[in-house]
Write a protein that holds these residues in place. Structure first.
Motif, PDB file in Angstrom:
ATOM      1  N   ASP A  77     -13.877   4.634   1.525  1.00  0.00           N
ATOM      2  CA  ASP A  77     -12.978   4.515   2.675  1.00  0.00           C
ATOM      3  C   ASP A  77     -12.201   5.800   2.885  1.00  0.00           C
ATOM      4  OD1 ASP A  77     -10.876   4.378   0.872  1.00  0.00           O
ATOM      5  OD2 ASP A  77      -9.848   2.774   1.936  1.00  0.00           O
ATOM      6  N   TYR A  78     -11.625   5.914   4.053  1.00  0.00           N
ATOM      7  CA  TYR A  78     -10.910   7.121   4.490  1.00  0.00           C
ATOM      8  C   TYR A  78      -9.498   6.697   4.827  1.00  0.00           C
ATOM      9  CZ  TYR A  78     -15.382   9.249   4.199  1.00  0.00           C
ATOM     10  OH  TYR A  78     -16.561   9.732   3.676  1.00  0.00           O
ATOM     11  N   LYS A  79      -8.567   7.030   3.894  1.00  0.00           N
ATOM     12  CA  LYS A  79      -7.220   6.463   3.996  1.00  0.00           C
ATOM     13  C   LYS A  79      -6.270   7.289   4.850  1.00  0.00           C
ATOM     14  CE  LYS A  79      -6.908   3.722  -0.254  1.00  0.00           C
ATOM     15  NZ  LYS A  79      -7.799   4.204  -1.320  1.00  0.00           N
ATOM     16  N   ARG A  80      -6.547   8.599   4.983  1.00  0.00           N
ATOM     17  CA  ARG A  80      -5.569   9.446   5.679  1.00  0.00           C
ATOM     18  C   ARG A  80      -5.729   9.336   7.195  1.00  0.00           C
ATOM     19  NH1 ARG A  80      -3.098  13.383   2.769  1.00  0.00           N
ATOM     20  NH2 ARG A  80      -3.448  13.143   0.534  1.00  0.00           N
ATOM     21  N   ASP A 112      -9.248  14.408   6.018  1.00  0.00           N
ATOM     22  CA  ASP A 112      -8.364  13.742   5.055  1.00  0.00           C
ATOM     23  C   ASP A 112      -6.999  14.416   4.980  1.00  0.00           C
ATOM     24  OD1 ASP A 112     -10.189  11.770   4.439  1.00  0.00           O
ATOM     25  OD2 ASP A 112     -10.965  12.767   2.646  1.00  0.00           O
ATOM     26  N   ASN A 170      -0.972   8.526   4.590  1.00  0.00           N
ATOM     27  CA  ASN A 170      -1.861   7.438   4.191  1.00  0.00           C
ATOM     28  C   ASN A 170      -1.753   6.273   5.169  1.00  0.00           C
ATOM     29  OD1 ASN A 170      -3.630   7.552   2.003  1.00  0.00           O
ATOM     30  ND2 ASN A 170      -1.925   7.654   0.567  1.00  0.00           N
ATOM     31  N   THR A 171      -2.864   5.587   5.369  1.00  0.00           N
ATOM     32  CA  THR A 171      -2.892   4.413   6.246  1.00  0.00           C
ATOM     33  C   THR A 171      -3.537   3.275   5.453  1.00  0.00           C
ATOM     34  OG1 THR A 171      -5.147   4.708   7.075  1.00  0.00           O
ATOM     35  CG2 THR A 171      -3.408   5.990   8.153  1.00  0.00           C
ATOM     36  N   GLY A 172      -3.724   2.156   6.113  1.00  0.00           N
ATOM     37  CA  GLY A 172      -4.482   1.066   5.485  1.00  0.00           C
ATOM     38  C   GLY A 172      -5.954   1.390   5.374  1.00  0.00           C
ATOM     39  N   GLY A 173      -6.419   2.366   6.140  1.00  0.00           N
ATOM     40  CA  GLY A 173      -7.834   2.748   6.126  1.00  0.00           C
ATOM     41  C   GLY A 173      -8.308   3.037   7.539  1.00  0.00           C
ATOM     42  N   SER A 225     -15.471   2.814  -3.667  1.00  0.00           N
ATOM     43  CA  SER A 225     -15.075   1.431  -3.905  1.00  0.00           C
ATOM     44  C   SER A 225     -16.314   0.617  -4.223  1.00  0.00           C
ATOM     45  CB  SER A 225     -14.420   0.835  -2.659  1.00  0.00           C
ATOM     46  OG  SER A 225     -13.378   1.665  -2.191  1.00  0.00           O
ATOM     47  N   GLY A 277       0.794  -1.231   0.000  1.00  0.00           N
ATOM     48  CA  GLY A 277       0.000   0.000   0.000  1.00  0.00           C
ATOM     49  C   GLY A 277       0.824   1.278   0.000  1.00  0.00           C
TER      50      GLY A 277
END
Ligand code: AMP
Ligand code: GLY
Length: 423
Positions: A217-220, A225, A229-232, A199, A156
């Protein structure tokens, strides 16, 4: 029927919870699972990338169905390994073949597939160390920011978005020079698309497809936001802007051509496709394919799906997906992910988690948790996913937050604004 789930995250706990609701499921096993999956099945100390060990437990435990959660075993070919073994005849594996998994395992393969089947996606050029200068010339013709993607799996972290041309060129050199190891031997350079992401998920046998509820999804890591970045950090389902007209465009321009492409190219595929999409103006474009469900999207999607998922998996294998219509709970689901202090940077593990039993009215899906001396402790960056269902996104968010604040462990962090851009 005994069912084995490969993986150890919130996605796998949510799959286990959903599978357990089916009268067709007898016993459920997880390899390796987490502290939450222990409450609904048996955890086996098996690495999903150790295919021989997976085979051994399939035989030892009388398992008839294997559901593969994460991408890595798929990209390494776990499905081909299990399906080609004469000792495992009749085993149903949910996941694509190694060739199908290239839709996620190689961004260049995925882009070429989209080109062959006229599937809308960002303009691109794939380059290697030898053709690096072509890449720089291609970037010259694009507007900033520049999108650089390592071709292979990079946990990722392989996508970089850079504002400055010279910096993008320097970064391209670093990627091709081994920054992401072999995953960066080829780099896909893309035009930047501006819009809102969502998604969409299907289960497909490469012939028919079954559409699941969509999610965002919210990745930050940070609110609004912001930050890394994270996994979610959370997810919402349904997505209000994905109305019937927009979903129809997605089905006609993206889902159907993708499934037809899999069929035409004779790719063996019995599993999920996760379409990472972006809405540009009023049109959907593919940002990426994943060959598995999303995490944390699964934790928001499965509680809204009313169909018996084991029946779906069986009919996926019988070529009878067509006989199912998607039945959804009309309520909104909001998933909030509780993470370890310091995540997505360094964080401690083994911290005791307390008051899980105080959660009321929400689903608790474990992600990075383990049992140590009879206590539930943290074991990863993403620790717990809490999903609530309510008539509105905001009510669901508020309930998830209320329950998130009841759980305690040192360093706990979660975003309070999941769904902020959809209300
Ligand atoms: P990927 O791993 O391909 O999903 O990329 C990670 C994230 O980078 C995506 O979720 C998008 O937010 C962003 N991204 C990737 N490709 C593009 C693009 N062509 N235009 C704009 N954003 C992108
Ligand atoms: N949440 C994004 C993913 O599972 O890849």
């Amino acid at each position: 029927m005994n069912i084995l789930i490969l993986g150890s995250g919130g996605r796998e706990h949510a799959f286990g919870w959903k599978i357990k609701l089916s009268p067709l499921c007898d016993k459920i096993y997880f390899a390796p699972g987490n502290a939450g999956t222990l409450a609904i099945g048996e955890n086996l100390a098996v690495n999903p990338n150790d295919f021989q060990a997976v085979k051994d437990v399939v035989i030892a435990k009388g398992i008839k169905m294997v559901v593969v959660g994460p991408e890595e075993p798929l990209v390494r070919g776990v499905v081909d390994f299990l399906e080609s073994d004469p000792e495992l005849k009749g085993l149903m594996v949910v996941g694509p073949s190694k060739q199908g998994a290239m839709l996620e395992g190689s961004k260049d393969f995925a882009k070429q597939f989209m080109m062959r089947h006229d599937i809308p996606t960002a303009r691109y050029l794939a380059v290697s160390a030898k053709t690096c200068s072509d890449g720089k010339a291609f970037m010259k013709g694009l507007k900033a920011p520049y999108v650089l993607k390592a071709d292979g799996l990079a946990a990722g972290k392989g996508v970089l978005i850079i504002d400055d041309y010279d910096e993008a060129c320097a970064e391209l050199d670093r990627m091709l020079g081994g920054k992401f190891g072999a995953a960066g031997n080829t780099v896909v350079i893309e035009e930047f698309l501006s819009g809102i992401e969502l998604s969409v998920f299907v289960l497909t046998d490469g012939n028919d497809y079954f559409i699941l509820p969509e999610a965002k999804d919210y990745k930050r890591i940070g609110e609004g936001d912001s930050g890394l970045n994270t996994g979610g950090m959370g997810a919402v389902s349904p997505v209000p802007f994905a109305d019937a007209a927009f979903m129809e465009k997605i089905e006609n321009r993206i889902i159907r051509p993708t499934v037809n492409g899999i069929q035409e190219e004779e790719i063996s595929y019995r599993g999920f496709i996760f379409f990472g999409l972006i809405k540009v103006g009023n049109d959907p474009y593919v940002i990426e394919y994943n060959v598995r469900m999303g995490d944390p999207e699964t934790e928001a999607v499965l509680p809204r799906l009313k169909n018996d998922i084991v029946e779906l998996f069986i009919d996926l294998h019988k070529g009878k997906l067509k006989s199912h219509r998607t039945e959804t709970d009309s309520r909104k689901a909001v998933t909030v992910v509780l993470v370890s202090g310091g995540y997505p940077g360094d964080y401690e593990k083994g911290i005791e988690i307390s008051d899980l039993a105080k959660v009321d009215g929400s689903h608790v899906f474990h992600a990075g948790t383990a049992i140590k001396s009879d206590k539930v402790v943290t074991a990863g960056g993403r620790v717990i996913a809490i999903t609530s269902m309510a008539p509105s996104i905001d009510e669901a968010r508020v309930l998830s937050l209320k329950n998130a604040s009841k759980i305690h462990y040192q360093g706990k962090y979660f975003r309070k604004d999941i769904g902020f851009d959809l209300m």
